[in-house]
Design a protein around this motif. Structure first.
Motif, mmCIF file in Angstrom:
data_model
loop_
_atom_site.group_PDB
_atom_site.id
_atom_site.type_symbol
_atom_site.label_atom_id
_atom_site.label_comp_id
_atom_site.label_asym_id
_atom_site.label_seq_id
_atom_site.Cartn_x
_atom_site.Cartn_y
_atom_site.Cartn_z
ATOM 1 N N GLN A 1 98.670 102.890 22.029
ATOM 2 C CA GLN A 1 98.940 101.726 21.096
ATOM 3 C C GLN A 1 100.113 102.088 20.205
ATOM 4 O O GLN A 1 101.010 101.324 19.838
ATOM 5 C CB GLN A 1 97.732 101.180 20.530
ATOM 6 N N ARG A 2 100.017 103.316 19.772
ATOM 7 C CA ARG A 2 101.413 103.558 18.768
ATOM 8 C C ARG A 2 102.425 104.680 19.335
ATOM 9 O O ARG A 2 103.215 104.704 18.552
ATOM 10 C CB ARG A 2 100.522 104.255 17.355
ATOM 11 N N SER A 3 101.921 105.244 20.387
ATOM 12 C CA SER A 3 103.049 106.347 20.879
ATOM 13 C C SER A 3 104.044 105.473 21.420
ATOM 14 O O SER A 3 104.027 104.490 21.995
ATOM 15 C CB SER A 3 102.264 107.201 21.796
ATOM 16 N N ARG A 4 105.510 106.111 21.026
ATOM 17 C CA ARG A 4 106.541 105.326 21.733
ATOM 18 C C ARG A 4 107.569 106.530 22.166
ATOM 19 O O ARG A 4 107.751 107.686 21.454
ATOM 20 C CB ARG A 4 107.474 104.766 20.358
ATOM 21 N N PRO A 5 108.258 106.289 23.365
ATOM 22 C CA PRO A 5 109.171 107.418 23.851
ATOM 23 C C PRO A 5 110.159 107.786 22.973
ATOM 24 O O PRO A 5 110.467 108.865 22.812
ATOM 25 C CB PRO A 5 109.638 106.545 24.951
ATOM 26 N N GLU A 6 110.655 106.577 21.876
ATOM 27 C CA GLU A 6 111.753 107.123 20.883
ATOM 28 C C GLU A 6 111.401 108.104 20.049
ATOM 29 O O GLU A 6 111.869 108.920 19.485
ATOM 30 C CB GLU A 6 112.533 105.853 20.145
ATOM 31 N N PHE A 7 110.063 108.237 19.751
ATOM 32 C CA PHE A 7 109.551 108.912 18.586
ATOM 33 C C PHE A 7 109.173 110.524 19.116
ATOM 34 O O PHE A 7 109.566 111.507 18.728
ATOM 35 C CB PHE A 7 108.110 108.485 18.172
ATOM 36 N N ALA A 8 108.985 110.223 20.640
ATOM 37 C CA ALA A 8 108.904 111.530 21.350
ATOM 38 C C ALA A 8 110.112 112.209 21.398
ATOM 39 O O ALA A 8 110.054 113.566 21.395
ATOM 40 C CB ALA A 8 108.207 111.321 22.869
ATOM 41 N N GLN A 9 111.193 111.719 21.923
ATOM 42 C CA GLN A 9 112.424 112.257 21.721
ATOM 43 C C GLN A 9 112.973 112.598 20.437
ATOM 44 O O GLN A 9 113.427 113.740 20.395
ATOM 45 C CB GLN A 9 113.521 111.171 22.485
ATOM 46 N N ALA A 10 112.495 112.021 19.252
ATOM 47 C CA ALA A 10 112.990 112.497 17.868
ATOM 48 C C ALA A 10 112.390 113.427 17.472
ATOM 49 O O ALA A 10 112.935 114.322 17.006
ATOM 50 C CB ALA A 10 112.790 111.099 17.070
#
Length: 282
Positions: A48-57
């Motif tokens: 629900q909170r994980s985002r691909p953009e945060f993974a790349q960041a």
């Protein structure tokens, strides 16, 4: 694990931008890895909170900070290593196998209690506590209806001592039934808990030392019980002091002004940020 080559890991969750507190923990983890192997694992089970953009960041910001890892996803899109995929969302079969092993051995039972039920129970933890409430054992002997949605809990032995030596904090002892109770290993929606996924991954990836924040000390006690139940070796542990703001509150991902991305875009150098992250504990 004496004589075993060092294998450490970084295990950020892509639910927001990494902050100075993460930098402190990961810098210490990288330093302790020395000439050994350092793995980066994407702990993205919180769908629900994980985002691909945060993974790349997180990949970009850790690399900018000067941290280098030898296995796991890299900023350029490659993923070296023999234990992939390195995203927990892609490792479901491993967690299912661990769950089935625990279930068949009789360690688990179903539980229909909601978090609201537990927070309203006596001895519920304060908001500052790091994890799930102390479970009062409501469903230990309950015979659930077959159609009731249930989480699954690991049954602890009340009064059992779980002790380990922490490389940064010294000897630690926790009492099952007092410091933590029966804990969730599989949520009612079928998503494995942090405790189960972390143990399964650390075991398969042959982690020899776990470095993380001191807010996870009780999680370590739980995970030692899971490791024993699954027949795995116990790694060494090192829990890092938390970084706090001017009000004494531990840093959170909502503290945007202390995120590595903000500091980076503000013109600070990696060396300046590294100093900010570690100077309070030297």
């Amino acid at each position: 694990m004496i004589g075993t080559p060092y294998r450490g890991r970084l295990a950020p969750s892509p639910t927001g931008l990494l902050h100075l507190g993460h930098a402190r923990t990961f810098l210490i983890a990288a330093e302790r890895a020395g000439g050994g192997t350092l793995i980066l694992r994407n702990d993205d089970l919180d769908t629900q909170r994980s985002r691909p953009e945060f993974a790349q960041a997180m990949l970009e910001d850790l690399a900018w900070l000067g941290i280098r890892w030898t296995e796991g996803p890299q900023p350029d899109g490659t993923e070296p290593g023999n234990f992939g995929p390195y995203a927990q969302s892609l490792r479901g079969s491993l967690y299912t196998a661990a769950f089935q092993q625990l279930s068949e051995a009789g360690f688990l039972y179903p539980c229909i209690c909601s978090r609201k039920d537990l927070l309203s129970a006596p001895h519920a933890p304060h908001a500052e506590d790091e994890d799930e409430p102390l479970y009062p054992g409501t469903c230990r002997e309950r015979n659930p209806e077959s159609d009731e949605p249930s989480a699954w809990r690991f049954r602890v032995t009340d009064g059992e001592e779980v002790s380990f030596y922490d490389a940064l904090l010294g000897p630690q002892t926790f009492i099952a039934g007092r410091d933590f109770g029966d804990f969730v290993v599989m949520r009612r929606d079928g998503v494995p808990s942090y405790q189960l996924a972390c143990v399964a991954d650390d075991a398969v990836m042959q982690i020899t030392e776990v470095v993380r924040g001191r807010d996870l000390l009780r999680s370590t006690a739980r995970q030692i019980l899971l490791l024993r139940a699954l027949g795995h070796s116990i790694p060494a542990y090192a829990h890092v002091e938390l970084m706090r703001n001017e009000r004494g509150e531990r840093l959170a991902k909502r503290d945007a002004a202390r995120s590595l991305r903000y500091l980076r875009e503000s013109g600070l150098t990696p060396q300046e940020v590294r100093k900010m992250a570690i100077e309070e504990i030297e």
